[in-house]
Design an enzyme around this catalytic site. Structure first.
Site, PDB file in Angstrom:
ATOM      1  N   HIS A 119     -22.636  -4.181  -6.991  1.00 36.17           N
ATOM      2  CA  HIS A 119     -22.821  -5.572  -6.550  1.00 36.17           C
ATOM      3  C   HIS A 119     -22.122  -5.841  -5.223  1.00 36.17           C
ATOM      4  CE1 HIS A 119     -23.961  -7.239 -10.803  1.00 36.17           C
ATOM      5  NE2 HIS A 119     -24.914  -6.553 -10.227  1.00 36.17           N
ATOM      6  N   CYS A 151     -29.191  -8.636  12.235  1.00 28.16           N
ATOM      7  CA  CYS A 151     -29.075  -7.358  12.978  1.00 28.16           C
ATOM      8  C   CYS A 151     -28.350  -6.287  12.166  1.00 28.16           C
ATOM      9  CB  CYS A 151     -28.336  -7.589  14.297  1.00 28.16           C
ATOM     10  SG  CYS A 151     -26.577  -7.940  14.090  1.00 28.16           S
TER      11      CYS A 151
HETATM   12  N1  APR Z   1     -10.789  -7.391 -22.081  1.00 24.57           N
HETATM   13  C1  APR Z   1     -12.041  -7.170 -22.557  1.00 24.57           C
HETATM   14  N2  APR Z   1     -13.091  -8.011 -22.343  1.00 24.57           N
HETATM   15  C2  APR Z   1     -12.838  -9.125 -21.628  1.00 24.57           C
HETATM   16  C3  APR Z   1     -11.557  -9.439 -21.104  1.00 24.57           C
HETATM   17  C4  APR Z   1     -10.511  -8.513 -21.352  1.00 24.57           C
HETATM   18  N3  APR Z   1      -9.261  -8.708 -20.900  1.00 24.57           N
HETATM   19  N4  APR Z   1     -11.653 -10.628 -20.438  1.00 24.57           N
HETATM   20  C5  APR Z   1     -12.936 -11.027 -20.550  1.00 24.57           C
HETATM   21  N5  APR Z   1     -13.648 -10.139 -21.258  1.00 24.57           N
HETATM   22  C6  APR Z   1     -15.083 -10.162 -21.568  1.00 24.57           C
HETATM   23  C7  APR Z   1     -15.683 -11.541 -21.710  1.00 24.57           C
HETATM   24  O1  APR Z   1     -15.550 -12.016 -23.039  1.00 24.57           O
HETATM   25  C8  APR Z   1     -17.136 -11.295 -21.339  1.00 24.57           C
HETATM   26  O2  APR Z   1     -17.907 -10.934 -22.487  1.00 24.57           O
HETATM   27  O3  APR Z   1     -15.730  -9.608 -20.453  1.00 24.57           O
HETATM   28  C9  APR Z   1     -17.069 -10.102 -20.404  1.00 24.57           C
HETATM   29  C10 APR Z   1     -17.377 -10.470 -18.966  1.00 24.57           C
HETATM   30  O4  APR Z   1     -18.734 -10.850 -18.894  1.00 24.57           O
HETATM   31  P1  APR Z   1     -19.238 -11.717 -17.639  1.00 24.57           P
HETATM   32  O5  APR Z   1     -18.310 -12.821 -17.394  1.00 24.57           O
HETATM   33  O6  APR Z   1     -20.690 -12.008 -17.867  1.00 24.57           O
HETATM   34  O7  APR Z   1     -19.080 -10.704 -16.404  1.00 24.57           O
HETATM   35  P2  APR Z   1     -20.042  -9.521 -15.992  1.00 24.57           P
HETATM   36  O8  APR Z   1     -20.699  -8.917 -17.185  1.00 24.57           O
HETATM   37  O9  APR Z   1     -19.261  -8.621 -15.107  1.00 24.57           O
HETATM   38  O10 APR Z   1     -21.160 -10.285 -15.106  1.00 24.57           O
HETATM   39  C11 APR Z   1     -22.115  -9.490 -14.450  1.00 24.57           C
HETATM   40  O11 APR Z   1     -22.902 -11.462 -13.279  1.00 24.57           O
HETATM   41  O12 APR Z   1     -22.459 -13.417 -12.145  1.00 24.57           O
HETATM   42  C12 APR Z   1     -22.798 -12.093 -11.994  1.00 24.57           C
HETATM   43  O13 APR Z   1     -22.386 -10.808 -10.102  1.00 24.57           O
HETATM   44  C13 APR Z   1     -21.757 -11.345 -11.217  1.00 24.57           C
HETATM   45  O14 APR Z   1     -21.109  -9.029 -11.441  1.00 24.57           O
HETATM   46  C14 APR Z   1     -21.304 -10.238 -12.160  1.00 24.57           C
HETATM   47  C15 APR Z   1     -22.456 -10.127 -13.131  1.00 24.57           C
END
Ligand code: APR
Length: 241
Positions: free
Chosen positions: A117, A128
């Site tokens: 990402h 450019c």
């Molecule tokens: N340990 C384990 N899991 C965790 C922790 C932790 N300390 N903190 C949060 N989580 C979990 C959350 O409960 C959630 O299910 O991590 C997950 C994160 O999910 P998202 O917030 O959806 O993030 P992500 O999956 O990386 O999103 C993907 O979406 O908005 C776009 O570009 C953005 O790269 C991102 C993509």
């Protein structure tokens, strides 16, 4: 128990490739997106993180990303990032594919990191194709609401994949190649809601998940551990010692 199972899986199923999401960086003080306290609970991603929003109101997008870049540059790698770097050094992890733009895996010492990402390291000119380093972008943002390309003077875009944009082709091809040639993908800290990256685990013969709360692929996982990334990955290093 779950860590012992995970350790056995990683020992048996090599090479292992790790896919991380925002959940591995929350322990560095960076909010994730979709948990109850996530960023998207506060702000509409299509207002601040889509290519349509950037074309419509680049200054609004830069107000959001300037805050993000400031926060992410101050963050430090946490135990989860360090554990993955250690597992790579010991030969248990072949590479980390990350959805995160915070550069914390590289800063933790991981060598093979695929940022599907993009990252906060630079901003891009859509006219450019110039790439401006973050330091210069932040210097410009001290004087103006949106940074300009030093060559063609178009408004620069944050160096991250916005909703509605294609992913960097080389990074995604490498990520798919890594998943297909792995014996196991280990997903850490991702809700697996955002495609095409959410489909990466399905490219591997098997995948396991470490995540607080449910993910979209729990039913197809060979093992799903509902626990914190830092504590689980640190325990995994100990179990594989
Ligand atoms: N340990 C384990 N899991 C965790 C922790 C932790 N300390 N903190 C949060 N989580 C979990 C959350 O409960 C959630 O299910 O991590 C997950 C994160 O999910 P998202 O917030 O959806 O993030 P992500 O999956 O990386 O999103 C993907 O979406 O908005 C776009 O570009 C953005 O790269 C991102 C993509």
């Amino acid at each position: 128990m779950a860590v012992a199972e995970l350790a056995a899986l990683i020992r048996e199923r090599q090479p292992c490739v790790v896919l991380t999401g925002a959940g591995i960086s929350t322990e560095s003080g960076i909010p994730d997106f979709r948990s109850a306290t996530g960023i998207w609970a506060e702000v509409d991603p299509f207002e601040v993180a889509s290519i349509q929003a950037f074309r419509r109101d680049p200054e609004r997008v830069w107000r959001f990303y300037r805050q993000r870049i400031d926060l992410l540059r101050q963050a430090e790698p946490n135990a989860g990032h360090l554990a993955l770097a250690e597992l790579e050094a010991r030969g248990f992890v072949r590479a980390v594919v990350t959805q995160n733009i915070d550069t914390l895996h590289s800063r933790a010492g991981s060598k093979e990191v695929v940022e599907v990402h993009g990252s906060i390291r630079s901003a891009q000119c859509l006219e450019c194709l110039w790439s401006e380093p973050a330091e210069k972008v932040l210097a410009q943002l001290e004087e103006r609401p949106a940074p300009l390309c030093p060559h063609c003077h178009a408004v620069l875009k944050p160096g991250v994949v916005l909703f509605g944009e294609l992913l960097p082709a080389a990074a995604m091809e490498r990520a798919v190649e890594l998943a297909r040639s792995s014996a196991l993908v280990l997903v850490v800290g991702s809700s697996l809601e955002v495609w095409p990256v959410a489909g990466l685990p399905l490219e591997a013969p098997a995948f396991a998940i470490v995540n607080r709360g449910p993910t979209a692929l729990d039913e197809q996982a060979i093992l799903s551990v509902d626990a914190g990334a830092g504590e689980t990955l640190s325990a995994l290093v100990a179990a594989l010692s």
